[in-house]
Design a protein around this motif. Structure first.
Motif, PDB file in Angstrom:
ATOM      1  N   CYS A  18     -55.897  21.270  20.204  1.00 60.92           N
ATOM      2  CA  CYS A  18     -55.773  20.047  21.018  1.00 60.92           C
ATOM      3  C   CYS A  18     -55.003  19.008  20.225  1.00 60.92           C
ATOM      4  N   THR A  19     -53.804  18.688  20.706  1.00 65.82           N
ATOM      5  CA  THR A  19     -52.988  17.666  20.042  1.00 65.82           C
ATOM      6  C   THR A  19     -53.187  16.347  20.757  1.00 65.82           C
ATOM      7  N   LEU A  20     -53.538  15.315  20.024  1.00 67.23           N
ATOM      8  CA  LEU A  20     -53.765  14.018  20.644  1.00 67.23           C
ATOM      9  C   LEU A  20     -52.446  13.460  21.147  1.00 67.23           C
ATOM     10  N   PRO A  21     -52.399  12.971  22.395  1.00 68.84           N
ATOM     11  CA  PRO A  21     -51.154  12.399  22.912  1.00 68.84           C
ATOM     12  C   PRO A  21     -50.818  11.091  22.205  1.00 68.84           C
ATOM     13  N   PHE A  22     -49.540  10.888  21.974  1.00 63.78           N
ATOM     14  CA  PHE A  22     -49.064   9.666  21.324  1.00 63.78           C
ATOM     15  C   PHE A  22     -48.324   8.839  22.364  1.00 63.78           C
ATOM     16  N   TYR A  23     -48.760   7.598  22.572  1.00 62.95           N
ATOM     17  CA  TYR A  23     -48.198   6.796  23.643  1.00 62.95           C
ATOM     18  C   TYR A  23     -48.163   5.330  23.236  1.00 62.95           C
ATOM     19  N   ASN A  24     -46.977   4.740  23.296  1.00 58.77           N
ATOM     20  CA  ASN A  24     -46.824   3.318  22.985  1.00 58.77           C
ATOM     21  C   ASN A  24     -47.389   2.935  21.626  1.00 58.77           C
ATOM     22  N   GLY A  25     -47.219   3.823  20.656  1.00 56.67           N
ATOM     23  CA  GLY A  25     -47.654   3.496  19.306  1.00 56.67           C
ATOM     24  C   GLY A  25     -49.123   3.748  19.046  1.00 56.67           C
ATOM     25  N   PHE A  26     -49.864   4.298  20.023  1.00 52.55           N
ATOM     26  CA  PHE A  26     -51.288   4.545  19.841  1.00 52.55           C
ATOM     27  C   PHE A  26     -51.594   6.023  20.090  1.00 52.55           C
ATOM     28  N   TYR A  27     -52.532   6.593  19.342  1.00 51.46           N
ATOM     29  CA  TYR A  27     -53.030   7.933  19.604  1.00 51.46           C
ATOM     30  C   TYR A  27     -54.281   7.827  20.483  1.00 51.46           C
ATOM     31  N   TYR A  28     -54.406   8.719  21.462  1.00 48.77           N
ATOM     32  CA  TYR A  28     -55.552   8.701  22.355  1.00 48.77           C
ATOM     33  C   TYR A  28     -56.363   9.976  22.169  1.00 48.77           C
ATOM     34  N   ASP A  29     -57.684   9.840  22.002  1.00 47.75           N
ATOM     35  CA  ASP A  29     -58.532  11.008  21.786  1.00 47.75           C
ATOM     36  C   ASP A  29     -59.411  11.305  22.993  1.00 47.75           C
ATOM     37  N   HIS A  30     -59.101  10.680  24.143  1.00 50.26           N
ATOM     38  CA  HIS A  30     -59.900  10.927  25.343  1.00 50.26           C
ATOM     39  C   HIS A  30     -59.025  11.568  26.417  1.00 50.26           C
ATOM     40  N   VAL A  31     -58.478  12.750  26.095  1.00 50.71           N
ATOM     41  CA  VAL A  31     -57.671  13.480  27.067  1.00 50.71           C
ATOM     42  C   VAL A  31     -58.592  13.927  28.197  1.00 50.71           C
ATOM     43  N   MET A  32     -58.272  13.520  29.428  1.00 53.04           N
ATOM     44  CA  MET A  32     -59.165  13.790  30.542  1.00 53.04           C
ATOM     45  C   MET A  32     -58.614  14.917  31.402  1.00 53.04           C
ATOM     46  N   ILE A 153     -51.992  -2.093  27.969  1.00 48.58           N
ATOM     47  CA  ILE A 153     -52.178  -0.642  27.902  1.00 48.58           C
ATOM     48  C   ILE A 153     -53.648  -0.332  28.163  1.00 48.58           C
ATOM     49  N   ASP A 154     -53.887   0.428  29.226  1.00 52.02           N
ATOM     50  CA  ASP A 154     -55.239   0.798  29.631  1.00 52.02           C
ATOM     51  C   ASP A 154     -55.311   2.315  29.635  1.00 52.02           C
ATOM     52  N   GLY A 155     -55.855   2.892  28.568  1.00 55.98           N
ATOM     53  CA  GLY A 155     -55.885   4.346  28.472  1.00 55.98           C
ATOM     54  C   GLY A 155     -54.469   4.883  28.448  1.00 55.98           C
ATOM     55  N   LEU A 156     -54.136   5.718  29.428  1.00 56.98           N
ATOM     56  CA  LEU A 156     -52.792   6.266  29.516  1.00 56.98           C
ATOM     57  C   LEU A 156     -51.901   5.476  30.464  1.00 56.98           C
ATOM     58  N   GLU A 157     -52.440   4.411  31.038  1.00 59.31           N
ATOM     59  CA  GLU A 157     -51.645   3.589  31.951  1.00 59.31           C
ATOM     60  C   GLU A 157     -51.075   2.396  31.206  1.00 59.31           C
ATOM     61  N   ASP A 158     -49.844   2.045  31.548  1.00 58.25           N
ATOM     62  CA  ASP A 158     -49.133   0.996  30.821  1.00 58.25           C
ATOM     63  C   ASP A 158     -48.304   0.192  31.816  1.00 58.25           C
ATOM     64  N   GLU A 159     -48.518  -1.124  31.862  1.00 55.19           N
ATOM     65  CA  GLU A 159     -47.708  -1.990  32.717  1.00 55.19           C
ATOM     66  C   GLU A 159     -47.259  -3.197  31.902  1.00 55.19           C
TER      67      GLU A 159
END
Length: 362
Positions: A18-32, A153-159
């Motif tokens: 399981c590779t943590l997704p990298f998004y907007n400079g942050f790593y996320y460990d809650h892949v849903m 940035i809210d989880g994987l959502e970004d506006e």
């Protein structure tokens, strides 16, 4: 057979990793996914119970002056009510005129925030209102003008949304003592800074043209283009048949090509004045006279701002720090040059005695 077994084992390892997704400079460990939490749609897409994130900033620019404190408003909301509050991250960045990578200003997560570069110690997050993530910048500098991006940035959502900061000031053309079209882009930026200014943006030059600026020499702008403003079309300035507007040479080579420059300056923290002195002065004597008066010899940008914003008017020429002789006329009258207000220039005399304009901090 051994090779086939090795391939099968590698494939199984790949599926189990399981590779943590990298998004907007942050790593996320809650892949849903739909099996883990029931929020998926079966196609690998993430849904937030239909609650769309919206980020809002003012549509009109925020106007202020150098040295002031300013708040750039930004709020976020969800289009439908949330069942539970969510943790967000906030990122403020400044857009560059040449459309390269944004300049980081501030990032925040919860109660922690960090500012960067020239904004270190000057930029703060304001969260006084509900779902407010406004940016506060104190002691504004000339280079702070421009467009800022508020990103939530809210989880994987970004506006994100853009807000524009404008400084009250003036654009002025500048030509160095050694003559016309002698500056490459980097030299142009430097001479503006030496005159208590920064190289102007396209938007600042365009606004000055709308206010009547007419200048037939081409100059560098912040985005690397070379342009000049014409309100009265004429033969030496692109021809009579062209409509009034900004004449553009496009993007030029920043090292090889040479032009003049358009500078921008805003309200200084001090006052420009003509020094009353019993005798006319050489340049060195003028510098010393200002120092003796508890001041320093004024710079070109300071004189332009004093004329434009504070109606400085003096029908006597005086030295400035760059070795030029100029005088400001806010109220045109006989024997004081043309019939239009402006800064009159007598060039860069190599010798002679004149008055002097000084600058003193308030």
């Amino acid at each position: 057979m051994l090779l086939l077994s090795l391939v099968v084992m590698l494939l199984q390892l790949g599926r189990g990793s399981c590779t943590l997704p990298f998004y907007n400079g942050f790593y996320y460990d809650h892949v849903m996914n739909d099996k883990a939490n029931g929020n998926g749609n079966g196609n690998g897409n993430v849904q937030f119970n239909g609650a769309k994130l919206v980020v809002e900033t003012p549509d009109t620019p925020i106007f202020t002056s150098r040295g002031a404190n300013v708040t750039l408003p930004c709020h976020y909301r969800y289009e439908s009510k949330l069942e539970t509050p969510r943790k967000i991250r906030v990122k403020w960045s400044k857009l560059r005129d040449d459309n390269t990578k944004d300049y980081d200003v501030l990032v925040a997560a919860g109660m922690k925030h960090r500012s960067f570069g020239d904004f270190k110690g000057r930029a703060y997050l304001q969260q006084e209102g509900k779902q407010e993530v406004s940016l506060v910048v104190v002691d504004l500098r000339l280079q702070d003008y421009g467009k800022y991006r508020c990103e939530v940035i809210d989880g994987l959502e970004d506006e994100s949304s853009i807000v524009e900061l404008e400084l009250r000031g003036i654009v002025f053309p500048y030509q160095p003592p050694h003559g016309r079209y002698k500056l490459n882009f980097h030299e142009a930026k430097k001479v503006c800074e030496e005159q208590d200014a920064v190289i102007a943006s396209f938007e600042q030059l365009f606004k000055s043209w709308e206010e009547g600026l007419d200048w037939c020499n081409a100059g560098w702008l912040q985005d690397g283009t070379v342009q000049y403003p014409i309100t009265l079309p004429r033969e030496p300035c692109g021809g009579r048949t062209l409509a009034p507007g900004l004449r553009s040479y496009g993007v030029r080579h920043k090292n090889l090509h040479h032009f003049d420059v358009f500078c921008f300056s805003s309200a200084p923290k001090g006052k420009v004045y003509y020094l009353t002195h019993p005798a006319k002065l050489t340049l060195e004597e003028a510098k010393q006279a200002c120092q003796d008066d508890g001041a320093e010899i004024a710079k070109v940008g300071q004189l332009y701002v004093a004329w434009k914003l504070f109606n400085l008017d003096r029908c006597e020429s005086g030295w400035l720090a760059d070795g030029s002789i100029r005088y400001p006329i806010a109220f045109p009258r006989p024997n004081c040059g043309p019939l239009e207000p402006g800064i009159r220039s007598l060039g860069f005399p190599k010798k002679g005695k004149f008055g002097v304009f000084c600058y003193k901090l308030s």
